[in-house]
Write a protein that holds these residues in place. Sequence first.
Motif, mmCIF file in Angstrom:
data_model
loop_
_atom_site.group_PDB
_atom_site.id
_atom_site.type_symbol
_atom_site.label_atom_id
_atom_site.label_comp_id
_atom_site.label_asym_id
_atom_site.label_seq_id
_atom_site.Cartn_x
_atom_site.Cartn_y
_atom_site.Cartn_z
ATOM 1 N N TYR A 100 -49.820 43.244 -85.844
ATOM 2 C CA TYR A 100 -50.236 41.945 -85.318
ATOM 3 C C TYR A 100 -49.030 41.030 -85.115
ATOM 4 N N ALA A 101 -48.042 41.115 -86.006
ATOM 5 C CA ALA A 101 -46.835 40.288 -85.862
ATOM 6 C C ALA A 101 -46.096 40.639 -84.580
ATOM 7 N N MET A 102 -45.988 41.921 -84.287
ATOM 8 C CA MET A 102 -45.300 42.323 -83.048
ATOM 9 C C MET A 102 -46.073 41.864 -81.813
ATOM 10 N N ILE A 103 -47.383 42.004 -81.843
ATOM 11 C CA ILE A 103 -48.203 41.593 -80.699
ATOM 12 C C ILE A 103 -48.149 40.080 -80.530
ATOM 13 N N SER A 104 -48.184 39.336 -81.622
ATOM 14 C CA SER A 104 -48.125 37.876 -81.551
ATOM 15 C C SER A 104 -46.787 37.408 -80.979
ATOM 16 N N PHE A 105 -45.712 38.032 -81.420
ATOM 17 C CA PHE A 105 -44.390 37.681 -80.892
ATOM 18 C C PHE A 105 -44.319 37.960 -79.400
ATOM 19 N N LEU A 106 -44.817 39.110 -78.997
ATOM 20 C CA LEU A 106 -44.805 39.470 -77.582
ATOM 21 C C LEU A 106 -45.645 38.490 -76.755
ATOM 22 N N ALA A 107 -46.772 38.065 -77.292
ATOM 23 C CA ALA A 107 -47.624 37.113 -76.576
ATOM 24 C C ALA A 107 -46.917 35.777 -76.372
ATOM 25 N N VAL A 108 -46.219 35.297 -77.378
ATOM 26 C CA VAL A 108 -45.505 34.023 -77.254
ATOM 27 C C VAL A 108 -44.371 34.153 -76.239
ATOM 28 N N VAL A 109 -43.680 35.274 -76.232
ATOM 29 C CA VAL A 109 -42.598 35.478 -75.263
ATOM 30 C C VAL A 109 -43.163 35.502 -73.845
ATOM 31 N N VAL A 110 -44.267 36.196 -73.638
ATOM 32 C CA VAL A 110 -44.880 36.270 -72.299
ATOM 33 C C VAL A 110 -45.367 34.894 -71.858
ATOM 34 N N LEU A 111 -46.010 34.160 -72.757
ATOM 35 C CA LEU A 111 -46.473 32.817 -72.403
ATOM 36 C C LEU A 111 -45.299 31.896 -72.074
ATOM 37 N N SER A 112 -44.196 32.033 -72.790
ATOM 38 C CA SER A 112 -43.007 31.226 -72.496
ATOM 39 C C SER A 112 -42.451 31.559 -71.115
ATOM 40 N N LYS A 113 -42.398 32.853 -70.787
ATOM 41 C CA LYS A 113 -41.905 33.261 -69.467
ATOM 42 C C LYS A 113 -42.801 32.711 -68.359
ATOM 43 N N VAL A 114 -44.111 32.764 -68.562
ATOM 44 C CA VAL A 114 -45.038 32.234 -67.560
ATOM 45 C C VAL A 114 -44.834 30.736 -67.404
ATOM 46 N N TYR A 115 -44.691 30.029 -68.517
ATOM 47 C CA TYR A 115 -44.487 28.583 -68.456
ATOM 48 C C TYR A 115 -43.185 28.244 -67.734
ATOM 49 N N ILE A 116 -42.118 28.983 -68.032
ATOM 50 C CA ILE A 116 -40.837 28.720 -67.367
ATOM 51 C C ILE A 116 -40.957 28.962 -65.869
ATOM 52 N N GLY A 117 -41.666 30.020 -65.462
ATOM 53 C CA GLY A 117 -41.858 30.303 -64.038
ATOM 54 C C GLY A 117 -42.636 29.204 -63.337
ATOM 55 N N ILE A 118 -43.696 28.711 -63.973
ATOM 56 C CA ILE A 118 -44.494 27.630 -63.385
ATOM 57 C C ILE A 118 -43.664 26.358 -63.299
ATOM 58 N N TYR A 119 -42.887 26.056 -64.345
ATOM 59 C CA TYR A 119 -42.063 24.855 -64.357
ATOM 60 C C TYR A 119 -41.026 24.888 -63.241
ATOM 61 N N GLU A 120 -40.355 26.030 -63.084
ATOM 62 C CA GLU A 120 -39.336 26.119 -62.041
ATOM 63 C C GLU A 120 -39.963 26.072 -60.652
ATOM 64 N N GLU A 121 -41.142 26.623 -60.491
ATOM 65 C CA GLU A 121 -41.823 26.563 -59.192
ATOM 66 C C GLU A 121 -42.188 25.127 -58.842
ATOM 67 N N LYS A 122 -42.696 24.374 -59.798
ATOM 68 C CA LYS A 122 -43.039 22.972 -59.549
ATOM 69 C C LYS A 122 -41.781 22.153 -59.257
ATOM 70 N N ARG A 123 -40.706 22.439 -59.975
ATOM 71 C CA ARG A 123 -39.463 21.709 -59.746
ATOM 72 C C ARG A 123 -38.911 21.991 -58.355
ATOM 73 N N LYS A 124 -39.000 23.232 -57.922
ATOM 74 C CA LYS A 124 -38.512 23.588 -56.593
ATOM 75 C C LYS A 124 -39.360 22.919 -55.513
ATOM 76 N N GLU A 125 -40.674 22.873 -55.719
ATOM 77 C CA GLU A 125 -41.546 22.184 -54.755
ATOM 78 C C GLU A 125 -41.210 20.701 -54.698
ATOM 79 N N ALA A 126 -40.923 20.099 -55.842
ATOM 80 C CA ALA A 126 -40.581 18.678 -55.870
ATOM 81 C C ALA A 126 -39.256 18.433 -55.146
ATOM 82 N N GLU A 127 -38.285 19.323 -55.340
ATOM 83 C CA GLU A 127 -37.006 19.176 -54.642
ATOM 84 C C GLU A 127 -37.178 19.349 -53.138
ATOM 85 N N ASP A 128 -38.016 20.313 -52.734
ATOM 86 C CA ASP A 128 -38.262 20.506 -51.305
ATOM 87 C C ASP A 128 -38.953 19.296 -50.694
ATOM 88 N N THR A 129 -39.869 18.700 -51.437
ATOM 89 C CA THR A 129 -40.559 17.504 -50.948
ATOM 90 C C THR A 129 -39.593 16.343 -50.826
#
Length: 110
Positions: A71-100
């Motif tokens: 469970y510890a390994m799965i929990s760690f992996l889940a947090v890493v994946v969620l962080s990667k998804v959040y970083i991708g969404i954040y950078e996408e929004k930032r790029k859209e704001a810069e383009d605007t």
Amino acid sequence: MIPTILHYIYIIVLIILALMLVACLFRAVRGPRVADRLMSVNMMGTMVMVMISVLALMLNEGYLVDVCLIYAMISFLAVVVLSKVYIGIYEEKRKEAEDTEEGGMSDGNL
């Protein structure tokens, strides 16, 4: 006498951890920022691991420790994946704001 006292202590610890788990779940749902949500998900995973460990002590079952490690390994992996998804969404929004911003500046200067 001592095993009975330990049994009650284990139950009290499990109840306290369950209440803290509900508080973390509340923060995960209501958290004002995504960082708060990620931290509460990580904290919930840690508390579940502690609860599984306490159950392993209470029931004298060694296989529950193995379940806790998995469970510890799965929990760690889940947090890493969620962080990667959040970083991708954040950078996408930032790029859209810069383009605007760039599009608004070029139209205003003409």
